[in-house]
Design an enzyme around this catalytic site. Sequence first.
Site, PDB file in Angstrom:
ATOM      1  N   LYS A 196      -9.715 -14.376  86.285  1.00 54.56           N
ATOM      2  CA  LYS A 196      -9.976 -13.069  86.626  1.00 54.56           C
ATOM      3  C   LYS A 196     -11.403 -13.267  87.407  1.00 54.56           C
ATOM      4  O   LYS A 196     -12.472 -13.633  86.980  1.00 54.56           O
ATOM      5  CB  LYS A 196     -10.265 -11.962  85.505  1.00 54.56           C
ATOM      6  CG  LYS A 196     -10.725 -10.713  86.046  1.00 54.56           C
ATOM      7  CD  LYS A 196     -10.626  -9.780  84.752  1.00 54.56           C
ATOM      8  CE  LYS A 196     -11.144  -8.165  85.472  1.00 54.56           C
ATOM      9  NZ  LYS A 196     -11.200  -7.360  84.004  1.00 54.56           N
ATOM     10  N   LYS A 249      -5.753 -12.524  88.755  1.00 53.74           N
ATOM     11  CA  LYS A 249      -6.218 -11.337  89.124  1.00 53.74           C
ATOM     12  C   LYS A 249      -7.359 -11.574  90.034  1.00 53.74           C
ATOM     13  O   LYS A 249      -8.342 -12.313  89.627  1.00 53.74           O
ATOM     14  CB  LYS A 249      -6.575 -10.410  87.820  1.00 53.74           C
ATOM     15  CG  LYS A 249      -6.794  -9.014  88.355  1.00 53.74           C
ATOM     16  CD  LYS A 249      -7.360  -8.356  87.187  1.00 53.74           C
ATOM     17  CE  LYS A 249      -7.809  -6.815  87.699  1.00 53.74           C
ATOM     18  NZ  LYS A 249      -8.271  -6.012  86.644  1.00 53.74           N
TER      19      LYS A 249
END
Length: 324
Positions: A196, A249
Site C-alpha cells: 500500500k 494499492k
Amino acid sequence: MKDLQFNRHRRLRQSETMRALVRETHLRKEDLIYPLFVVEGENIKNVVPSMPGVYHISMDNLQAEMDEVVSLGIKSIILFGVPAEKDELGKQAYHNHGIVQEATRFVKERYPDLVVVADTCLCQYTSHGHCGIVKDGKVLNDETLDLLAKTAVSQAEAGADIIAPSNMMDGFVAAIRHGLDEAGYHDVPIMSYAVKYSSSFYGPFRDAAHSTPQFGDRRTYQMDPANRLEALREAQSDMEEGADFLIVKPALSYLDIMREVKDRFNAPVVAYNVSGEYSMVKAAAQNGWVNEQEIVMEKLTSMKRAGADLIITYFAKDVANWLS
C-alpha cells in the site's frame, strides 16, 4: 513486395468473434469486489461529492443497495464504516455494535452466500485520522497491533468472511492472525493490504470515509511510490505472517508491482482500483472526453493482465451491467 516474408498477425483480429476466440485475459463478475460506505443514522443515501455514483448509506437503506448488488451477480463486497463518534483510540472500530459489525450481520443474515470483506483499520474511527495510536505526534506501531487484532476479532464475530487489514503497521498480519486463531476463527482468511503506497490517488476516498489525517501524513507507514523492492519485502513478510490474499494499492500506477507480486508469491493477488482512479474517469466521462465503458473495461482488463485475480472497484455495479 512478392518476395517479402513476414508474419500475418492480423489473421486473428479479423472479426469480433475471432478476437474473442483468442482473447487471453478475461474479466468476470466473480472477479469484482464492490466497496460500500455504511454510515450511522437514518434515511441516508448521500452521494460522495468527489465520487459520482458512490454513496454514504445508512443501515435502513442497505437492503435496497444489497438487493441491487446481488441482482447484478456481484459475489463479494468490502465494507467501510463511517462512525458518528470518533476518539483518539478509534474505539468504534472494535465495538461489538460498531457500524461495520452491524452492517456485516445485516448482510450475512439476508445473503449468507455473499462474501463480506471487512476493512480493518482505525483511520475512519480516530479523531486524529491516523491508522494507529498516536503519542507525541508519532504513530505507535506495536501498541496499535492489539487494537487491530481486537477489531479483526469483532468483525469475525459479526460474520465477516474475510478480514482485510489496511493500516500498514509492521507485524499487523501476524497480530491479527494470532488474535483470530486465539478466538477460534482459524478458518477466517486475511486479505492483507500488503503493498500500500502513500499515494495521491486516495483523496476522494478520504472524502468518503472522513479519514483525512488531522496532522502530518501517512508516509511513515505507507510506502514510498518510488520503491519497488520494498514492495516485495512487504509482501514476503505478510505471506510469512499468514496472509491468504495480497492486495496491491493503488492498482493503475503500480501494474509493474502487481505483476512481480503475482510472479513471486503463491497467493491470490487483489488489485485495488482506488478512488482517484475512479473519480478521474467519472469526471472525464461527464465532460464527454472519454467513453466511460470502454476506458473502464480496458483499465480493469489491464489489472487482470498484470496478474490480479480479484479487483476491488467502485465501478463494480457498472461493470456487472456491461458484462450482462
